[in-house]
Motif scaffolding. Sequence first.
Motif, short mmCIF file in Angstrom:
data_model
loop_
_atom_site.label_atom_id
_atom_site.label_comp_id
_atom_site.label_asym_id
_atom_site.label_seq_id
_atom_site.Cartn_x
_atom_site.Cartn_y
_atom_site.Cartn_z
N GLY A 102 0.80 -1.21 0.00
CA GLY A 102 0.00 0.00 0.00
C GLY A 102 0.84 1.27 0.00
O GLY A 102 0.35 2.34 0.38
N LEU A 103 2.08 1.16 -0.46
CA LEU A 103 3.02 2.28 -0.42
C LEU A 103 3.61 2.57 -1.80
O LEU A 103 3.70 1.68 -2.65
CB LEU A 103 4.16 1.98 0.55
CG LEU A 103 3.78 1.72 2.02
CD1 LEU A 103 4.99 1.21 2.79
CD2 LEU A 103 3.22 2.99 2.65
N LEU A 104 4.01 3.81 -2.01
CA LEU A 104 4.84 4.24 -3.13
C LEU A 104 4.16 4.16 -4.49
O LEU A 104 4.82 4.22 -5.53
CB LEU A 104 6.16 3.43 -3.16
CG LEU A 104 7.00 3.56 -1.88
CD1 LEU A 104 8.18 2.61 -1.91
CD2 LEU A 104 7.49 5.00 -1.73
N LEU A 105 2.84 4.06 -4.48
CA LEU A 105 2.05 4.11 -5.71
C LEU A 105 0.76 4.84 -5.37
O LEU A 105 0.06 4.47 -4.42
CB LEU A 105 1.74 2.69 -6.21
CG LEU A 105 1.02 2.58 -7.55
CD1 LEU A 105 1.88 3.12 -8.68
CD2 LEU A 105 0.65 1.12 -7.84
N PRO A 106 0.43 5.91 -6.10
CA PRO A 106 -0.76 6.70 -5.75
C PRO A 106 -2.03 5.84 -5.73
O PRO A 106 -2.19 4.92 -6.54
CB PRO A 106 -0.82 7.75 -6.86
CG PRO A 106 0.57 7.86 -7.37
CD PRO A 106 1.15 6.48 -7.26
N SER A 107 -2.92 6.16 -4.81
CA SER A 107 -4.21 5.46 -4.75
C SER A 107 -5.21 6.04 -5.73
O SER A 107 -6.12 5.34 -6.18
CB SER A 107 -4.77 5.52 -3.33
OG SER A 107 -4.90 6.87 -2.90
N ASP A 108 -5.07 7.32 -6.06
CA ASP A 108 -5.95 7.93 -7.05
C ASP A 108 -5.71 7.26 -8.40
O ASP A 108 -4.55 7.17 -8.85
CB ASP A 108 -5.66 9.42 -7.15
CG ASP A 108 -6.42 10.07 -8.29
OD1 ASP A 108 -7.64 10.26 -8.16
OD2 ASP A 108 -5.77 10.36 -9.33
N ALA A 110 -6.07 8.05 -11.60
CA ALA A 110 -5.38 8.82 -12.63
C ALA A 110 -3.90 8.96 -12.30
O ALA A 110 -3.02 8.76 -13.17
CB ALA A 110 -6.03 10.19 -12.79
N ALA A 111 -3.59 9.30 -11.06
CA ALA A 111 -2.19 9.45 -10.65
C ALA A 111 -1.48 8.10 -10.68
O ALA A 111 -0.28 8.03 -11.00
CB ALA A 111 -2.12 10.06 -9.25
N ARG A 112 -2.22 7.04 -10.35
CA ARG A 112 -1.63 5.69 -10.38
C ARG A 112 -1.13 5.36 -11.79
O ARG A 112 -0.01 4.90 -11.97
CB ARG A 112 -2.65 4.67 -9.90
CG ARG A 112 -2.15 3.24 -9.88
CD ARG A 112 -3.22 2.30 -9.31
NE ARG A 112 -2.75 0.96 -9.18
CZ ARG A 112 -2.77 0.05 -10.17
NH1 ARG A 112 -3.24 0.39 -11.36
NH2 ARG A 112 -2.31 -1.17 -9.97
N TYR A 113 -1.98 5.62 -12.78
CA TYR A 113 -1.57 5.31 -14.15
C TYR A 113 -0.49 6.25 -14.64
O TYR A 113 0.36 5.86 -15.46
CB TYR A 113 -2.78 5.30 -15.08
CG TYR A 113 -3.56 4.02 -14.98
CD1 TYR A 113 -3.05 2.83 -15.52
CD2 TYR A 113 -4.79 3.96 -14.32
CE1 TYR A 113 -3.74 1.64 -15.41
CE2 TYR A 113 -5.49 2.78 -14.21
CZ TYR A 113 -4.96 1.62 -14.75
OH TYR A 113 -5.64 0.43 -14.64
N GLU A 114 -0.48 7.46 -14.14
CA GLU A 114 0.61 8.37 -14.49
C GLU A 114 1.94 7.85 -13.96
O GLU A 114 2.97 7.90 -14.65
CB GLU A 114 0.32 9.77 -13.94
CG GLU A 114 1.30 10.82 -14.41
CD GLU A 114 0.99 12.21 -13.87
OE1 GLU A 114 1.80 13.12 -14.12
OE2 GLU A 114 -0.05 12.37 -13.20
N ALA A 115 1.93 7.33 -12.73
CA ALA A 115 3.15 6.75 -12.17
C ALA A 115 3.57 5.52 -12.96
O ALA A 115 4.76 5.32 -13.24
CB ALA A 115 2.92 6.38 -10.70
N ILE A 116 2.61 4.70 -13.35
CA ILE A 116 2.93 3.50 -14.13
C ILE A 116 3.52 3.86 -15.48
O ILE A 116 4.43 3.20 -15.97
CB ILE A 116 1.67 2.62 -14.28
CG1 ILE A 116 1.29 2.01 -12.92
CG2 ILE A 116 1.89 1.51 -15.31
CD1 ILE A 116 -0.05 1.28 -12.93
N TYR A 179 7.50 10.71 -3.47
CA TYR A 179 8.48 9.73 -3.94
C TYR A 179 7.77 8.40 -4.20
O TYR A 179 6.84 8.04 -3.48
CB TYR A 179 9.54 9.58 -2.85
CG TYR A 179 10.52 8.45 -2.98
CD1 TYR A 179 11.65 8.59 -3.79
CD2 TYR A 179 10.37 7.28 -2.25
CE1 TYR A 179 12.60 7.57 -3.86
CE2 TYR A 179 11.31 6.27 -2.32
CZ TYR A 179 12.42 6.41 -3.12
OH TYR A 179 13.34 5.41 -3.19
N GLY A 180 8.18 7.66 -5.24
CA GLY A 180 7.48 6.42 -5.51
C GLY A 180 8.22 5.49 -6.45
O GLY A 180 9.43 5.63 -6.69
#
Length: 234
Positions: A102-108, A110-116, A179-180
Amino acid sequence: MSDLSAFPITRKWPAQYPDRIQLYSLTTPNGVKASIMLEETGLPYEAHLVSFDSNDQLSPEFLSLNPNNKIPAILDPAGPGGKPLALFESGAILLYLAEKSGLLLPSDPAARYEAIQWLMFQMGGIGPMFGQVGFFHKFAGKDYEDKRPRDRYVNEARRLLAVLDQRLSGRQWVMGEEYGIADIAIFPWVRNLIGFYEAGALVSIADFPQVTRVLEAFLARPAVRRGLTIPARS
Protein backbone atom coordinates in the motif's frame (compact mmCIF):
# COMPACT_ATOMS: atom_id res chain seq x y z
CA MET A 1 5.69 -21.77 8.77
CA SER A 2 5.39 -21.68 4.99
CA ASP A 3 6.40 -24.72 2.97
CA LEU A 4 8.31 -23.65 -0.14
CA SER A 5 9.65 -27.11 -0.98
CA ALA A 6 7.51 -27.28 -4.11
CA PHE A 7 9.69 -24.57 -5.67
CA PRO A 8 12.96 -26.02 -7.05
CA ILE A 9 14.76 -22.70 -6.58
CA THR A 10 14.75 -23.25 -2.81
CA ARG A 11 16.97 -26.30 -3.27
CA LYS A 12 19.80 -24.14 -4.57
CA TRP A 13 18.99 -21.19 -2.31
CA PRO A 14 17.40 -22.62 0.87
CA ALA A 15 15.11 -20.27 2.72
CA GLN A 16 16.27 -19.58 6.25
CA TYR A 17 13.08 -17.56 6.79
CA PRO A 18 10.44 -19.22 4.59
CA ASP A 19 7.69 -16.90 5.83
CA ARG A 20 9.45 -13.92 4.25
CA ILE A 21 9.60 -12.80 0.64
CA GLN A 22 12.52 -14.52 -1.04
CA LEU A 23 14.56 -12.21 -3.28
CA TYR A 24 16.91 -13.64 -5.90
CA SER A 25 19.06 -10.85 -7.25
CA LEU A 26 22.34 -9.06 -7.83
CA THR A 27 23.34 -5.43 -7.37
CA THR A 28 22.73 -4.37 -10.97
CA PRO A 29 20.41 -1.42 -11.75
CA ASN A 30 17.46 -3.77 -12.25
CA GLY A 31 18.39 -5.86 -9.23
CA VAL A 32 18.59 -2.99 -6.78
CA LYS A 33 15.19 -1.72 -7.86
CA ALA A 34 13.72 -4.70 -5.99
CA SER A 35 15.96 -4.46 -2.92
CA ILE A 36 15.42 -0.70 -2.60
CA MET A 37 11.66 -1.22 -2.89
CA LEU A 38 11.74 -3.87 -0.19
CA GLU A 39 13.81 -1.63 2.06
CA GLU A 40 11.52 1.33 1.47
CA THR A 41 8.34 -0.62 2.21
CA GLY A 42 9.68 -2.53 5.19
CA LEU A 43 8.25 -5.82 3.92
CA PRO A 44 10.12 -8.73 5.52
CA TYR A 45 12.38 -10.46 3.01
CA GLU A 46 15.41 -12.68 2.61
CA ALA A 47 17.98 -11.94 -0.09
CA HIS A 48 19.87 -14.52 -2.13
CA LEU A 49 22.80 -13.68 -4.39
CA VAL A 50 22.47 -14.89 -7.98
CA SER A 51 26.06 -14.86 -9.20
CA PHE A 52 26.60 -14.22 -12.89
CA ASP A 53 30.24 -15.25 -12.41
CA SER A 54 29.09 -18.83 -11.87
CA ASN A 55 26.10 -18.58 -14.26
CA ASP A 56 23.59 -19.05 -11.44
CA GLN A 57 21.00 -17.38 -13.65
CA LEU A 58 21.25 -20.31 -16.09
CA SER A 59 20.83 -23.01 -13.45
CA PRO A 60 17.75 -25.24 -13.65
CA GLU A 61 16.70 -24.01 -10.21
CA PHE A 62 16.72 -20.35 -11.22
CA LEU A 63 15.10 -21.06 -14.58
CA SER A 64 12.28 -22.82 -12.76
CA LEU A 65 11.36 -19.43 -11.29
CA ASN A 66 12.34 -17.21 -14.20
CA PRO A 67 12.61 -18.89 -17.61
CA ASN A 68 13.95 -15.60 -18.98
CA ASN A 69 17.10 -16.09 -16.85
CA LYS A 70 17.25 -12.48 -15.64
CA ILE A 71 17.34 -10.96 -12.18
CA PRO A 72 15.57 -9.97 -10.04
CA ALA A 73 12.95 -12.54 -9.19
CA ILE A 74 10.93 -13.03 -6.02
CA LEU A 75 8.98 -15.77 -4.32
CA ASP A 76 6.33 -14.50 -1.91
CA PRO A 77 5.06 -17.26 0.40
CA ALA A 78 2.01 -15.11 1.23
CA GLY A 79 0.86 -14.03 -2.20
CA PRO A 80 -2.70 -13.29 -3.33
CA GLY A 81 -5.20 -15.53 -1.58
CA GLY A 82 -2.51 -16.60 0.87
CA LYS A 83 -0.83 -18.77 -1.78
CA PRO A 84 2.84 -18.53 -2.80
CA LEU A 85 3.54 -16.30 -5.78
CA ALA A 86 6.64 -16.44 -7.97
CA LEU A 87 7.32 -13.30 -9.97
CA PHE A 88 9.99 -11.98 -12.32
CA GLU A 89 10.56 -8.73 -14.26
CA SER A 90 11.61 -5.79 -12.10
CA GLY A 91 8.75 -3.54 -13.16
CA ALA A 92 6.17 -6.17 -12.30
CA ILE A 93 7.90 -6.73 -8.96
CA LEU A 94 7.76 -3.01 -8.12
CA LEU A 95 4.06 -2.88 -8.90
CA TYR A 96 3.35 -6.00 -6.89
CA LEU A 97 5.27 -4.81 -3.84
CA ALA A 98 3.61 -1.39 -4.03
CA GLU A 99 0.16 -2.95 -4.05
CA LYS A 100 1.05 -5.48 -1.35
CA SER A 101 2.39 -2.78 0.97
CA GLY A 102 0.00 0.00 0.00
CA LEU A 103 3.02 2.28 -0.42
CA LEU A 104 4.84 4.24 -3.13
CA LEU A 105 2.05 4.11 -5.71
CA PRO A 106 -0.76 6.70 -5.75
CA SER A 107 -4.21 5.46 -4.75
CA ASP A 108 -5.95 7.93 -7.05
CA PRO A 109 -6.55 6.02 -10.33
CA ALA A 110 -5.38 8.82 -12.63
CA ALA A 111 -2.19 9.45 -10.65
CA ARG A 112 -1.63 5.69 -10.38
CA TYR A 113 -1.57 5.31 -14.15
CA GLU A 114 0.61 8.37 -14.49
CA ALA A 115 3.15 6.75 -12.17
CA ILE A 116 2.93 3.50 -14.13
CA GLN A 117 3.60 5.34 -17.39
CA TRP A 118 6.89 6.65 -15.96
CA LEU A 119 7.73 3.15 -14.76
CA MET A 120 7.21 1.95 -18.35
CA PHE A 121 9.34 4.88 -19.58
CA GLN A 122 12.20 3.36 -17.64
CA MET A 123 11.48 -0.22 -18.64
CA GLY A 124 11.12 0.50 -22.34
CA GLY A 125 13.58 3.35 -22.76
CA ILE A 126 16.04 4.25 -20.04
CA GLY A 127 17.05 0.71 -19.11
CA PRO A 128 17.68 -0.65 -22.63
CA MET A 129 19.26 2.53 -23.98
CA PHE A 130 21.54 3.22 -21.03
CA GLY A 131 22.59 -0.43 -21.13
CA GLN A 132 23.62 -0.06 -24.77
CA VAL A 133 25.61 3.05 -23.96
CA GLY A 134 27.42 1.03 -21.30
CA PHE A 135 28.18 -1.75 -23.77
CA PHE A 136 29.60 0.53 -26.45
CA HIS A 137 31.44 2.85 -24.06
CA LYS A 138 32.86 0.59 -21.36
CA PHE A 139 32.75 -2.94 -22.67
CA ALA A 140 33.15 -4.68 -26.03
CA GLY A 141 31.96 -1.69 -28.03
CA LYS A 142 35.32 -0.05 -27.47
CA ASP A 143 36.75 -2.45 -30.04
CA TYR A 144 34.55 -1.05 -32.81
CA GLU A 145 36.25 1.64 -34.89
CA ASP A 146 32.89 2.69 -36.30
CA LYS A 147 31.40 4.91 -33.57
CA ARG A 148 28.02 5.30 -35.24
CA PRO A 149 26.39 2.52 -33.15
CA ARG A 150 27.73 4.09 -29.94
CA ASP A 151 26.64 7.55 -30.98
CA ARG A 152 23.16 6.32 -31.85
CA TYR A 153 22.65 5.15 -28.27
CA VAL A 154 24.37 8.17 -26.76
CA ASN A 155 22.01 10.46 -28.65
CA GLU A 156 18.99 8.44 -27.53
CA ALA A 157 20.24 8.44 -23.92
CA ARG A 158 20.56 12.22 -24.10
CA ARG A 159 17.05 12.50 -25.51
CA LEU A 160 15.68 10.42 -22.64
CA LEU A 161 17.62 12.45 -20.09
CA ALA A 162 16.15 15.61 -21.60
CA VAL A 163 12.63 14.20 -21.26
CA LEU A 164 13.34 13.32 -17.64
CA ASP A 165 14.99 16.67 -16.91
CA GLN A 166 11.95 18.52 -18.23
CA ARG A 167 9.62 16.32 -16.19
CA LEU A 168 11.57 17.06 -13.00
CA SER A 169 11.61 20.82 -13.49
CA GLY A 170 9.68 22.28 -10.57
CA ARG A 171 9.11 18.83 -9.06
CA GLN A 172 10.79 17.15 -6.12
CA TRP A 173 10.33 13.68 -7.62
CA VAL A 174 8.99 12.25 -10.85
CA MET A 175 5.42 12.40 -9.55
CA GLY A 176 5.83 15.72 -7.77
CA GLU A 177 6.07 15.87 -3.98
CA GLU A 178 5.57 12.13 -3.53
CA TYR A 179 8.48 9.73 -3.94
CA GLY A 180 7.48 6.42 -5.51
CA ILE A 181 8.12 3.49 -7.80
CA ALA A 182 8.96 5.66 -10.81
CA ASP A 183 11.93 7.13 -8.92
CA ILE A 184 12.99 3.68 -7.70
CA ALA A 185 12.90 2.40 -11.28
CA ILE A 186 14.70 5.30 -12.96
CA PHE A 187 17.49 6.50 -10.71
CA PRO A 188 19.50 3.30 -10.27
CA TRP A 189 19.96 3.45 -14.05
CA VAL A 190 21.00 7.11 -13.98
CA ARG A 191 23.48 6.28 -11.22
CA ASN A 192 24.85 3.37 -13.24
CA LEU A 193 25.20 5.45 -16.40
CA ILE A 194 27.43 8.06 -14.81
CA GLY A 195 29.02 5.76 -12.21
CA PHE A 196 29.69 2.18 -13.25
CA TYR A 197 29.50 2.90 -16.99
CA GLU A 198 31.60 6.07 -16.56
CA ALA A 199 29.56 7.74 -19.30
CA GLY A 200 28.70 11.01 -17.58
CA ALA A 201 30.98 13.07 -19.81
CA LEU A 202 29.92 11.11 -22.89
CA VAL A 203 26.26 12.05 -22.41
CA SER A 204 27.13 15.52 -21.02
CA ILE A 205 25.24 14.84 -17.81
CA ALA A 206 25.85 18.45 -16.67
CA ASP A 207 23.29 19.48 -19.28
CA PHE A 208 20.59 17.87 -17.13
CA PRO A 209 20.72 19.62 -13.74
CA GLN A 210 17.27 18.49 -12.62
CA VAL A 211 18.26 14.85 -13.16
CA THR A 212 21.45 15.21 -11.13
CA ARG A 213 19.59 17.12 -8.41
CA VAL A 214 17.04 14.36 -7.93
CA LEU A 215 19.68 11.65 -8.24
CA GLU A 216 21.51 13.24 -5.30
CA ALA A 217 18.30 13.28 -3.25
CA PHE A 218 17.59 9.68 -4.20
CA LEU A 219 21.03 8.49 -3.13
CA ALA A 220 20.67 10.30 0.20
CA ARG A 221 17.73 8.13 1.25
CA PRO A 222 18.74 5.55 3.90
CA ALA A 223 16.65 2.78 2.30
CA VAL A 224 18.31 3.46 -1.05
CA ARG A 225 21.78 3.29 0.47
CA ARG A 226 20.93 -0.06 2.04
CA GLY A 227 19.23 -1.43 -1.04
CA LEU A 228 22.20 -0.64 -3.28
CA THR A 229 24.28 -3.18 -1.34
CA ILE A 230 21.73 -6.02 -1.31
CA PRO A 231 22.28 -8.87 -1.82
CA ALA A 232 25.76 -8.67 -0.39
CA ARG A 233 28.55 -10.35 -2.30
CA SER A 234 30.41 -13.03 -0.42
